[in-house]
Design a protein around this motif. Structure first.
Motif, PDB file in Angstrom:
ATOM      1  N   VAL A 108       0.680  -1.313   0.001  1.00  0.00           N
ATOM      2  CA  VAL A 108       0.028   0.000   0.097  1.00  0.00           C
ATOM      3  C   VAL A 108       0.816   1.209  -0.026  1.00  0.00           C
ATOM      4  O   VAL A 108       2.053   1.434   0.251  1.00  0.00           O
ATOM      5  CB  VAL A 108      -1.114  -0.037   1.260  1.00  0.00           C
ATOM      6  N   ARG A 109       0.224   2.437  -0.184  1.00  0.00           N
ATOM      7  CA  ARG A 109       0.905   3.657  -0.301  1.00  0.00           C
ATOM      8  C   ARG A 109       0.497   4.664   0.753  1.00  0.00           C
ATOM      9  O   ARG A 109       0.934   5.815   0.745  1.00  0.00           O
ATOM     10  CB  ARG A 109       0.835   4.182  -1.763  1.00  0.00           C
ATOM     11  N   SER A 110      -0.161   4.213   1.755  1.00  0.00           N
ATOM     12  CA  SER A 110      -1.039   5.036   2.788  1.00  0.00           C
ATOM     13  C   SER A 110       0.581   5.763   3.502  1.00  0.00           C
ATOM     14  O   SER A 110       1.066   4.663   4.258  1.00  0.00           O
ATOM     15  CB  SER A 110      -1.687   4.664   3.649  1.00  0.00           C
ATOM     16  N   PRO A 111       0.745   7.038   3.520  1.00  0.00           N
ATOM     17  CA  PRO A 111       2.031   7.407   4.560  1.00  0.00           C
ATOM     18  C   PRO A 111       1.926   6.880   5.978  1.00  0.00           C
ATOM     19  O   PRO A 111       3.174   6.332   6.552  1.00  0.00           O
ATOM     20  CB  PRO A 111       1.929   8.930   4.411  1.00  0.00           C
ATOM     21  N   LYS A 112       0.803   7.031   6.544  1.00  0.00           N
ATOM     22  CA  LYS A 112       0.981   6.552   7.925  1.00  0.00           C
ATOM     23  C   LYS A 112       1.110   5.105   8.064  1.00  0.00           C
ATOM     24  O   LYS A 112       1.785   4.610   9.116  1.00  0.00           O
ATOM     25  CB  LYS A 112      -0.715   7.050   8.690  1.00  0.00           C
ATOM     26  N   VAL A 113       0.342   4.418   7.318  1.00  0.00           N
ATOM     27  CA  VAL A 113       0.761   2.828   7.351  1.00  0.00           C
ATOM     28  C   VAL A 113       1.926   2.528   7.064  1.00  0.00           C
ATOM     29  O   VAL A 113       2.854   1.774   7.699  1.00  0.00           O
ATOM     30  CB  VAL A 113      -0.322   2.126   6.255  1.00  0.00           C
ATOM     31  N   LEU A 114       2.794   3.237   6.040  1.00  0.00           N
ATOM     32  CA  LEU A 114       4.070   2.856   5.549  1.00  0.00           C
ATOM     33  C   LEU A 114       5.067   3.090   7.050  1.00  0.00           C
ATOM     34  O   LEU A 114       6.066   2.322   7.284  1.00  0.00           O
ATOM     35  CB  LEU A 114       4.557   3.423   4.359  1.00  0.00           C
ATOM     36  N   ALA A 115       5.041   4.261   7.562  1.00  0.00           N
ATOM     37  CA  ALA A 115       5.820   4.835   8.437  1.00  0.00           C
ATOM     38  C   ALA A 115       5.596   3.746   9.868  1.00  0.00           C
ATOM     39  O   ALA A 115       6.528   3.372  10.235  1.00  0.00           O
ATOM     40  CB  ALA A 115       5.402   6.180   9.163  1.00  0.00           C
ATOM     41  N   GLY A 116       4.419   3.380  10.222  1.00  0.00           N
ATOM     42  CA  GLY A 116       4.073   2.671  11.100  1.00  0.00           C
ATOM     43  C   GLY A 116       4.789   1.208  10.917  1.00  0.00           C
ATOM     44  O   GLY A 116       5.348   0.581  11.821  1.00  0.00           O
ATOM     45  N   MET A 117       4.577   0.663   9.643  1.00  0.00           N
ATOM     46  CA  MET A 117       5.348  -0.597   9.472  1.00  0.00           C
ATOM     47  C   MET A 117       6.713  -0.634   9.354  1.00  0.00           C
ATOM     48  O   MET A 117       7.476  -1.541  10.082  1.00  0.00           O
ATOM     49  CB  MET A 117       4.431  -1.005   8.199  1.00  0.00           C
ATOM     50  N   ALA A 118       7.221   0.419   9.021  1.00  0.00           N
ATOM     51  CA  ALA A 118       8.609   0.490   8.907  1.00  0.00           C
ATOM     52  C   ALA A 118       9.291   0.395  10.121  1.00  0.00           C
ATOM     53  O   ALA A 118      10.271  -0.003  10.540  1.00  0.00           O
ATOM     54  CB  ALA A 118       9.057   1.779   8.175  1.00  0.00           C
ATOM     55  N   ARG A 119       8.557   1.079  11.293  1.00  0.00           N
ATOM     56  CA  ARG A 119       9.105   1.089  12.774  1.00  0.00           C
ATOM     57  C   ARG A 119       8.790  -0.294  13.317  1.00  0.00           C
ATOM     58  O   ARG A 119       9.611  -0.719  14.085  1.00  0.00           O
ATOM     59  CB  ARG A 119       8.221   2.299  13.386  1.00  0.00           C
ATOM     60  N   GLN A 120       7.745  -0.835  13.070  1.00  0.00           N
ATOM     61  CA  GLN A 120       7.212  -1.980  13.874  1.00  0.00           C
ATOM     62  C   GLN A 120       7.994  -3.168  13.366  1.00  0.00           C
ATOM     63  O   GLN A 120       8.388  -4.139  14.271  1.00  0.00           O
ATOM     64  CB  GLN A 120       5.756  -2.139  13.595  1.00  0.00           C
ATOM     65  N   ARG A 121       8.128  -3.353  12.082  1.00  0.00           N
ATOM     66  CA  ARG A 121       8.598  -4.610  11.651  1.00  0.00           C
ATOM     67  C   ARG A 121       9.930  -5.284  12.166  1.00  0.00           C
ATOM     68  O   ARG A 121      10.427  -6.238  11.965  1.00  0.00           O
ATOM     69  CB  ARG A 121       8.559  -4.686   9.955  1.00  0.00           C
ATOM     70  N   ARG A 122      10.914  -4.217  12.450  1.00  0.00           N
ATOM     71  CA  ARG A 122      12.307  -4.250  12.715  1.00  0.00           C
ATOM     72  C   ARG A 122      12.395  -4.913  14.219  1.00  0.00           C
ATOM     73  O   ARG A 122      13.599  -5.575  14.352  1.00  0.00           O
ATOM     74  CB  ARG A 122      13.141  -3.005  12.434  1.00  0.00           C
ATOM     75  N   GLN A 123      11.367  -4.999  14.703  1.00  0.00           N
ATOM     76  CA  GLN A 123      11.404  -5.572  16.155  1.00  0.00           C
ATOM     77  C   GLN A 123      11.698  -7.075  16.267  1.00  0.00           C
ATOM     78  O   GLN A 123      12.110  -7.819  17.052  1.00  0.00           O
ATOM     79  CB  GLN A 123      10.103  -5.576  16.914  1.00  0.00           C
ATOM     80  N   TRP A 124      11.446  -7.607  14.909  1.00  0.00           N
ATOM     81  CA  TRP A 124      11.576  -9.073  14.863  1.00  0.00           C
ATOM     82  C   TRP A 124      13.272  -9.407  14.175  1.00  0.00           C
ATOM     83  O   TRP A 124      13.609 -10.416  14.181  1.00  0.00           O
ATOM     84  CB  TRP A 124      10.783  -9.856  14.058  1.00  0.00           C
ATOM     85  N   ALA A 125      13.939  -8.423  13.833  1.00  0.00           N
ATOM     86  CA  ALA A 125      15.476  -8.607  13.693  1.00  0.00           C
ATOM     87  C   ALA A 125      16.204  -9.030  14.923  1.00  0.00           C
ATOM     88  O   ALA A 125      15.802  -8.980  16.064  1.00  0.00           O
ATOM     89  CB  ALA A 125      16.026  -7.183  13.345  1.00  0.00           C
ATOM     90  N   ARG A 126      17.089  -9.744  14.653  1.00  0.00           N
ATOM     91  CA  ARG A 126      18.108 -10.218  15.547  1.00  0.00           C
ATOM     92  C   ARG A 126      19.376 -10.466  15.157  1.00  0.00           C
ATOM     93  O   ARG A 126      19.615 -10.385  13.797  1.00  0.00           O
ATOM     94  CB  ARG A 126      17.477 -11.620  16.070  1.00  0.00           C
ATOM     95  N   PRO A 127      20.587 -10.756  15.933  1.00  0.00           N
ATOM     96  CA  PRO A 127      21.892 -10.940  15.234  1.00  0.00           C
ATOM     97  C   PRO A 127      21.777 -12.044  14.133  1.00  0.00           C
ATOM     98  O   PRO A 127      21.023 -13.349  14.223  1.00  0.00           O
ATOM     99  CB  PRO A 127      22.518 -11.575  16.375  1.00  0.00           C
ATOM    100  N   GLY A 128      22.291 -11.476  13.072  1.00  0.00           N
ATOM    101  CA  GLY A 128      22.087 -12.539  11.811  1.00  0.00           C
ATOM    102  C   GLY A 128      21.084 -12.604  11.020  1.00  0.00           C
ATOM    103  O   GLY A 128      20.927 -13.040   9.827  1.00  0.00           O
TER     104      GLY A 128
END
Length: 240
Positions: A9-29
């Motif tokens: 999608v292209r909703s600015p609020k949704v894009l910003a929120g997802m960019a912020r939230q999804r990286r919580q599942w990153a981990r070493p490697g």
């Protein structure tokens, strides 16, 4: 390991929120890349919007494979063009509703699905197509727009609370599955308040993608066969 989260999608609020939230599942490697499609609908709630976004999602999936990404996740519970995306590439392509339903089925026999009002029919069609209809005890409607959900506004939380309570009391739900990826921000708080699993579908999809890469597995090309080379004709569209 690189996991690319494709936001359809292209909703600015949704894009910003997802960019912020999804990286919580990153981990070493494990690196999580959040990449929106280059063009597409403002939101993803109806079949029409899935069709409009489809070519741009497939282009983003192809680019991910060409960029050396290890797996792709489609960031919407409509699971937009999942079959076509798997036909397009060989790297794992995961989708949140499909992944969340599998996880929910392992944690309880009666799952309540919380979905948005818009697109509820599509969610129900997917549940039947994926073979989980008998595991679903209720469909609860969270009547809030994605932009408000992604911002975790209080009135949205009140609606979610009401629908969870209804699922537990009226339908004897044993697990709660969110069926909108804009609801991610509510999960941690809700898990502290209820004694049933609260399942966040993007966490399921991303972690399943990581597991498949670790296992050296991807979708079957007998099931998701790559398109054969065909000729062209006036007005025909070439498949990249």
């Amino acid at each position: 390991m690189r996991i690319r989260d494709i936001v359809p999608v292209r909703s600015p609020k949704v894009l910003a929120g997802m960019a912020r939230q999804r990286r919580q599942w990153a981990r070493p490697g494990v690196e999580i890349e959040v990449v929106p499609i280059e063009a597409g609908p403002y939101s993803m709630e109806f079949a029409t919007e899935e069709v409009l976004a489809g070519p741009h999602i497939l282009a983003a999936v192809r680019k991910a494979e060409n960029d050396g990404v290890d797996a792709v996740v489609l960031d919407c519970c409509v699971d937009p063009v999942l079959r076509a995306a798997r036909e397009t590439v060989r790297i794992p392509v995961m989708a949140p509703l499909h992944s969340g339903l599998h996880v929910a089925s392992m944690l309880g026999s009666r799952t309540a699905v919380l979905s948005m009002r818009n697109g509820q029919q599509t969610i129900e069609e997917h549940i039947r197509a994926y073979g989980f209809e008998r595991k679903i005890c209720s469909m609860q409607v969270v009547d809030c727009p994605p932009a408000d959900l992604i911002e975790s506004q209080q009135y949205c939380l009140d609606v979610i609370h009401r629908e969870i309570e209804a699922a537990l009391s009226a339908h004897r739900a044993e697990a709660i599955l969110f069926a909108c990826t804009a609801m991610s921000g509510y999960v941690d708080g809700l898990r502290k308040q209820y004694d049933v699993p609260i399942i966040e579908p993007m966490a399921c999809a991303i972690n399943m993608a990581v597991s498949l890469v670790t296992l050296g597995l991807s979708h079957s090309k007998r099931c998701y066969e790559t398109l054969p080379v065909r000729g062209t004709a006036p007005g025909s569209i070439d498949i990249p």
